[in-house]
Motif scaffolding. Sequence first.
Motif, mmCIF file in Angstrom:
data_model
loop_
_atom_site.group_PDB
_atom_site.id
_atom_site.type_symbol
_atom_site.label_atom_id
_atom_site.label_comp_id
_atom_site.label_asym_id
_atom_site.label_seq_id
_atom_site.Cartn_x
_atom_site.Cartn_y
_atom_site.Cartn_z
ATOM 1 N N SER A 192 76.206 83.492 65.002
ATOM 2 C CA SER A 192 76.581 84.576 64.172
ATOM 3 C C SER A 192 75.599 84.370 62.802
ATOM 4 C CB SER A 192 77.900 84.869 63.710
ATOM 5 O OG SER A 192 78.258 83.313 62.906
ATOM 6 N N ALA A 193 75.704 84.928 61.800
ATOM 7 C CA ALA A 193 75.149 84.903 60.680
ATOM 8 C C ALA A 193 75.405 83.502 60.045
ATOM 9 C CB ALA A 193 75.233 86.242 59.766
ATOM 10 N N SER A 194 76.511 83.360 60.001
ATOM 11 C CA SER A 194 76.866 82.206 59.252
ATOM 12 C C SER A 194 76.538 80.983 59.944
ATOM 13 C CB SER A 194 78.274 82.147 58.939
ATOM 14 O OG SER A 194 79.036 82.200 60.175
ATOM 15 N N GLN A 195 76.267 81.046 61.166
ATOM 16 C CA GLN A 195 75.955 79.820 62.097
ATOM 17 C C GLN A 195 74.417 79.703 62.100
ATOM 18 O OE1 GLN A 195 78.213 81.293 65.487
ATOM 19 N NE2 GLN A 195 79.987 79.951 65.041
ATOM 20 N N ALA A 196 73.878 80.621 61.651
ATOM 21 C CA ALA A 196 72.209 80.197 61.883
ATOM 22 C C ALA A 196 71.714 79.132 61.409
ATOM 23 C CB ALA A 196 71.627 81.855 61.021
ATOM 24 N N ASP A 197 71.061 78.355 62.136
ATOM 25 C CA ASP A 197 70.518 77.249 61.724
ATOM 26 C C ASP A 197 69.047 76.997 61.761
ATOM 27 O OD1 ASP A 197 70.082 76.940 64.438
ATOM 28 O OD2 ASP A 197 71.210 75.262 64.604
ATOM 29 N N ASP A 198 68.302 78.237 62.046
ATOM 30 C CA ASP A 198 66.794 78.195 61.798
ATOM 31 C C ASP A 198 66.514 79.664 61.667
ATOM 32 O OD1 ASP A 198 66.729 79.667 64.253
ATOM 33 O OD2 ASP A 198 66.526 77.863 65.638
ATOM 34 N N ASP A 199 65.148 79.920 61.618
ATOM 35 C CA ASP A 199 64.638 81.238 61.288
ATOM 36 C C ASP A 199 64.493 82.110 62.319
ATOM 37 O OD1 ASP A 199 61.161 81.197 60.869
ATOM 38 O OD2 ASP A 199 62.664 79.948 62.197
ATOM 39 N N SER A 200 64.772 81.745 63.530
ATOM 40 C CA SER A 200 64.463 82.317 64.849
ATOM 41 C C SER A 200 65.452 83.773 64.760
ATOM 42 C CB SER A 200 64.906 81.757 65.997
ATOM 43 O OG SER A 200 64.112 80.496 66.033
ATOM 44 N N TYR A 201 66.490 83.619 64.386
ATOM 45 C CA TYR A 201 67.673 84.586 64.545
ATOM 46 C C TYR A 201 68.419 84.911 63.400
ATOM 47 C CZ TYR A 201 70.020 88.685 66.899
ATOM 48 O OH TYR A 201 70.813 89.929 67.284
ATOM 49 N N VAL A 202 68.304 85.184 62.325
ATOM 50 C CA VAL A 202 69.401 85.115 61.082
ATOM 51 C C VAL A 202 69.937 86.632 61.074
ATOM 52 C CG1 VAL A 202 69.776 84.675 58.546
ATOM 53 C CG2 VAL A 202 68.164 83.228 59.988
ATOM 54 N N LYS A 203 71.140 86.650 61.534
ATOM 55 C CA LYS A 203 71.634 87.976 61.566
ATOM 56 C C LYS A 203 72.352 88.566 60.488
ATOM 57 C CE LYS A 203 74.333 90.491 65.386
ATOM 58 N NZ LYS A 203 75.134 90.346 66.215
ATOM 59 N N GLY A 204 71.664 89.282 59.519
ATOM 60 C CA GLY A 204 72.212 89.518 58.305
ATOM 61 C C GLY A 204 73.369 90.439 58.202
ATOM 62 N N VAL A 205 73.936 90.527 56.866
ATOM 63 C CA VAL A 205 75.043 91.235 56.693
ATOM 64 C C VAL A 205 74.785 92.675 55.987
ATOM 65 C CG1 VAL A 205 76.784 89.368 56.761
ATOM 66 C CG2 VAL A 205 75.557 90.056 54.690
ATOM 67 N N SER A 206 73.680 92.979 55.601
ATOM 68 C CA SER A 206 73.290 94.106 54.844
ATOM 69 C C SER A 206 73.403 95.212 55.832
ATOM 70 C CB SER A 206 71.887 94.070 54.385
ATOM 71 O OG SER A 206 70.891 93.993 55.181
ATOM 72 N N SER A 207 73.380 96.416 55.372
ATOM 73 C CA SER A 207 73.614 97.732 56.008
ATOM 74 C C SER A 207 72.502 98.021 56.829
ATOM 75 C CB SER A 207 73.919 98.974 55.126
ATOM 76 O OG SER A 207 72.833 99.133 54.243
ATOM 77 N N ALA A 208 71.065 97.544 56.137
ATOM 78 C CA ALA A 208 69.797 97.815 57.160
ATOM 79 C C ALA A 208 69.628 96.784 58.135
ATOM 80 C CB ALA A 208 68.638 97.263 56.087
ATOM 81 N N SER A 209 70.279 95.631 58.043
ATOM 82 C CA SER A 209 70.449 94.473 59.040
ATOM 83 C C SER A 209 71.501 94.897 60.184
ATOM 84 C CB SER A 209 70.923 93.001 58.619
ATOM 85 O OG SER A 209 69.764 92.661 57.785
ATOM 86 N N GLU A 210 72.560 95.463 59.637
ATOM 87 C CA GLU A 210 73.756 96.125 60.967
ATOM 88 C C GLU A 210 72.906 97.051 61.564
ATOM 89 O OE1 GLU A 210 77.033 97.390 58.563
ATOM 90 O OE2 GLU A 210 77.888 95.079 58.416
ATOM 91 N N MET A 211 72.296 97.969 61.163
ATOM 92 C CA MET A 211 71.527 99.005 61.935
ATOM 93 C C MET A 211 70.339 98.308 62.838
ATOM 94 S SD MET A 211 71.113 102.181 62.817
ATOM 95 C CE MET A 211 72.067 103.234 61.365
ATOM 96 N N LEU A 212 69.647 97.396 62.104
ATOM 97 C CA LEU A 212 68.742 96.753 63.044
ATOM 98 C C LEU A 212 69.279 95.873 64.451
ATOM 99 C CD1 LEU A 212 65.878 95.710 63.208
ATOM 100 C CD2 LEU A 212 66.528 93.555 61.961
ATOM 101 N N TYR A 213 70.383 95.225 63.982
ATOM 102 C CA TYR A 213 70.831 94.581 65.399
ATOM 103 C C TYR A 213 71.784 95.402 66.326
ATOM 104 C CZ TYR A 213 68.782 90.796 62.796
ATOM 105 O OH TYR A 213 67.729 89.768 62.028
ATOM 106 N N SER A 214 72.069 96.271 65.837
ATOM 107 C CA SER A 214 72.714 97.411 66.451
ATOM 108 C C SER A 214 72.088 98.035 67.374
ATOM 109 C CB SER A 214 73.438 98.851 65.751
ATOM 110 O OG SER A 214 73.901 99.483 66.531
#
Length: 460
Positions: free
Chosen positions: A129-151
């Motif tokens: 999940s976003a809070s568990q990200a420990d590198d830059d490979s896949y930081v799942k954001g919480v912004s509306s733009a990120s939610e649309m992206l990862y959807s």
Amino acid sequence: MKRILIIDDDPSTCNLLASFLKKHHYLTDTSLSGKEALNLIQEKKFDLIFCDYILTDIRGKEMFEKIKRIQPKTSVIFITGHASVQIAVDLMKAGAFYYLEKPLFPEKILELMQYAFESSELPDIASRSASQADDDSYVKGVSSASEMLYSNVSLIAPTNYSVIICGETGTGKERLARQIHLESKRAHGPFVAVDCGSLSKELAASELFGHEKGAFTGAIQNKTGAFEMADGGTLFLDEIGNLSYDVQAMLLRAIQEKHIRKVGGSNEKPVNTRIIVASNKNLYDLVREQRFREDLFHRLNEFTIVIPPLKEREDDLGLFVESFITMAEKELDKKILRPAPSCIEQLGNYTWPGNVRELKNFIKRICLLTPAGTAISETLVERELSQLSLSAQVEKAEVTESDIATDHDLKNASQKAEYRKIMEVLKRVQYNKTKAAALLNIDRKTLYNKLNLEKKSGQA
């Protein structure tokens, strides 16, 4: 500091590779035999292993199985002077990170190592999940733009559709492509990335499809192409708009027919490869400018994902900063206390034209300058941001001077004005070249020549 093991029965290969890695601040151990290497693996923890496929005492597949039993999470890159497509595919399907042909190129080695380290740090995708990200490979954001992206990622990943990823430089197009692969049914197959922007017209076909020994000057041995290496997995083509028209035609045929033919070869080979491409330019604009094949564009455009720039993901800034600090702590082997909220606010006031990549390099520099065990200071952040802004202003000034110099070239200015007029008329007649030529009072051949002249000028 990362520890690397090099296993090769050729002492010169061991010594050269070890010397090169030490210059880049890696700890290295070498071994001239499989048995000796396995003893070392029992004694020490390695972050990455380079292993010759044909050792005098243990063959590659058996060696790989033994390594994985001792250190299952360590990435293994096989190297060989005798390439075999089937062996490469079998090893990568079994879990080897890559199969590298000799001669070894420094840039390729460092690039593969970076990917290997990032991949080894990825936890189970289902639990990430976003809070568990420990590198830059896949930081799942919480912004509306990120939610649309990862959807969109979740929607397209399980399919076999071709994907076009669009986004500004530094937004993480390859990271997203890799994540699509990891969430797909091909996740256990290879992920092969090719930077088309660095390929010359002469080398592009060989890199993508491979070549037979003697196919051209310098082809001293058979070469496996990216399509075959990615068989059963995903092939990512970055900056695809830079490929020449000839190579684009070959690419279209390979995608449609699902067969490839090596340069200089006569036999076709079936491939089962998913294609993901990326560009920081609008591919449809390149189509209209006749710099990208329209049929290839439509074949690739089964689904398009646009990565928003960092300035449109303000709510994600803190997540990226946390991820990059964690990464820097591992690389520098020191503890860094987290910055105050005011520091994050400072970072949010900068536009980040280089996007996530620029932010990552900035945080790494800040962590390097911060003493171990202390917090990143507001003063340091302000000073380094001022330096960034100053550098950006200087670069902008240099670009402006270049534009002024270009505008003083009357021939070039006239050619560009003529091209803009041609494109304006083409757009008005919906790109019907016969009608455009008639309106411009020139023949169709002249129209083509003027378009090709501008295309060549743009590529020069």
